[in-house]
Design a protein around this motif. Structure first.
Motif, short mmCIF file in Angstrom:
data_model
loop_
_atom_site.label_atom_id
_atom_site.label_comp_id
_atom_site.label_asym_id
_atom_site.label_seq_id
_atom_site.Cartn_x
_atom_site.Cartn_y
_atom_site.Cartn_z
N PRO A 44 0.79 -1.24 0.00
CA PRO A 44 0.00 0.00 0.00
C PRO A 44 0.82 1.28 0.00
N TRP A 45 2.11 1.18 -0.15
CA TRP A 45 2.98 2.33 0.04
C TRP A 45 3.40 2.98 -1.27
N ALA A 67 18.89 14.13 2.59
CA ALA A 67 17.66 13.85 1.84
C ALA A 67 16.56 13.40 2.80
N HIS A 68 15.35 13.43 2.28
CA HIS A 68 14.20 12.93 3.03
C HIS A 68 13.44 11.95 2.13
N LEU A 69 12.92 10.91 2.74
CA LEU A 69 12.07 9.96 2.04
C LEU A 69 10.76 9.90 2.82
N ILE A 70 9.70 10.33 2.18
CA ILE A 70 8.40 10.37 2.83
C ILE A 70 7.64 9.11 2.42
N ILE A 71 7.17 8.37 3.42
CA ILE A 71 6.45 7.12 3.17
C ILE A 71 4.96 7.40 3.28
N VAL A 72 4.24 7.13 2.20
CA VAL A 72 2.80 7.40 2.14
C VAL A 72 2.07 6.07 1.93
N ASN A 73 1.00 5.87 2.68
CA ASN A 73 0.18 4.67 2.53
C ASN A 73 -1.21 5.04 2.02
N GLU A 74 -1.82 4.11 1.30
CA GLU A 74 -3.22 4.23 0.94
C GLU A 74 -4.04 4.01 2.21
N ALA A 83 -4.60 -1.85 9.57
CA ALA A 83 -3.60 -2.24 10.57
C ALA A 83 -2.51 -3.10 9.94
N GLU A 84 -2.88 -4.05 9.10
CA GLU A 84 -1.90 -4.90 8.40
C GLU A 84 -0.99 -4.06 7.50
N ASP A 85 -1.58 -3.12 6.78
CA ASP A 85 -0.81 -2.27 5.87
C ASP A 85 0.19 -1.41 6.64
N THR A 86 -0.25 -0.86 7.76
CA THR A 86 0.65 -0.04 8.57
C THR A 86 1.79 -0.89 9.13
N ALA A 87 1.46 -2.07 9.63
CA ALA A 87 2.49 -2.97 10.16
C ALA A 87 3.49 -3.35 9.07
N ALA A 88 2.99 -3.68 7.89
CA ALA A 88 3.88 -4.05 6.78
C ALA A 88 4.77 -2.87 6.39
N THR A 89 4.23 -1.67 6.44
CA THR A 89 5.02 -0.49 6.10
C THR A 89 6.16 -0.30 7.08
N GLU A 130 -4.97 8.91 1.16
CA GLU A 130 -3.63 8.49 1.61
C GLU A 130 -3.31 9.16 2.94
N HIS A 131 -2.30 8.62 3.61
CA HIS A 131 -1.77 9.28 4.79
C HIS A 131 -0.26 9.10 4.84
N ILE A 132 0.41 10.08 5.42
CA ILE A 132 1.86 10.01 5.58
C ILE A 132 2.14 9.16 6.82
N VAL A 133 2.86 8.07 6.63
CA VAL A 133 3.18 7.16 7.74
C VAL A 133 4.38 7.68 8.52
N ALA A 134 5.44 8.02 7.80
CA ALA A 134 6.68 8.47 8.45
C ALA A 134 7.52 9.25 7.45
N VAL A 135 8.46 9.99 7.99
CA VAL A 135 9.43 10.71 7.17
C VAL A 135 10.81 10.21 7.58
N LEU A 136 11.56 9.71 6.61
CA LEU A 136 12.91 9.20 6.89
C LEU A 136 13.91 10.29 6.53
N GLU A 137 14.73 10.67 7.50
CA GLU A 137 15.82 11.60 7.26
C GLU A 137 17.05 10.75 6.92
N LEU A 138 17.70 11.06 5.81
CA LEU A 138 18.79 10.24 5.30
C LEU A 138 20.07 11.04 5.18
N GLY A 139 21.17 10.41 5.54
CA GLY A 139 22.47 11.05 5.37
C GLY A 139 23.59 10.04 5.52
N TYR A 140 24.63 10.21 4.72
CA TYR A 140 25.81 9.35 4.86
C TYR A 140 26.57 9.78 6.09
#
Length: 159
Positions: A44-45, A67-74, A83-89, A130-140
């Motif tokens: 669902p992502w 960078a940022h990676l925004i995770i969006v679910n249906e 609940a299953e979709d959120t857990a899988a995400t 849709e809803h935003i599940v989380a935002v991942l902040e990324l950096g080396y």
């Protein structure tokens, strides 16, 4: 260096290397991370990638991560499926974090208040279904930080 002998720490515990995070490495990692358990393989992502420049234009993201990676679910009208979709995400996010660490890419998982702001959601093209599940902040992280962390864990016999 083995992941078994390392503690995966958040990006804010390290100093960032001055390298941008390119979409091609993220796509490679996401293609592996999506092998998260999901009943009926609904997957669902979707993902929204923002480099530092794009993030600055949005005016709600922190400047420090490369960078940022925004995770969006249906959204799903059936509560058990939602609940299953959120857990899988979140399984996908954990897979991604582990895979990223092998590339010296640290990941902070964040849940900013603006994810509920309709103006920001509109700019990101997040629909009402849709809803935003989380935002991942990324950096080396600097290689010497990782090696130092690994050596310290090895010395203390932390697995």
């Amino acid at each position: 260096m083995s992941l078994l002998n390392m503690t995966i720490k958040p990006l804010n515990r390290f100093e960032q290397a001055s390298r941008s995070v390119h979409q091609d490495i993220l796509l490679e990692l996401l293609n592996l991370a999506v092998w998260a358990p999901n009943h009926k393989l609904r997957e669902p992502w979707r993902f929204i990638y923002l480099d530092q420049e794009s993030g600055r234009k949005l005016n709600c993201l922190r400047d420090e991560p490369a960078a940022h990676l925004i995770i969006v679910n249906e959204l799903n009208s059936v509560p058990s499926r939602q609940a299953e979709d959120t857990a899988a995400t979140f399984c996908l996010i954990q897979n991604f974090q582990i895979l990223a660490w092998q590339h010296s890419l640290a990941v902070n998982i964040t849940f900013p208040e603006w994810k509920y702001d309709n103006k920001v959601r509109e700019k990101l093209k997040v629909t009402d279904k849709e809803h935003i599940v989380a935002v991942l902040e990324l950096g080396y992280v600097r290689t010497e930080d990782i090696i130092g962390n690994w050596k310290m864990n090895k010395k203390m016999n932390i697995n």
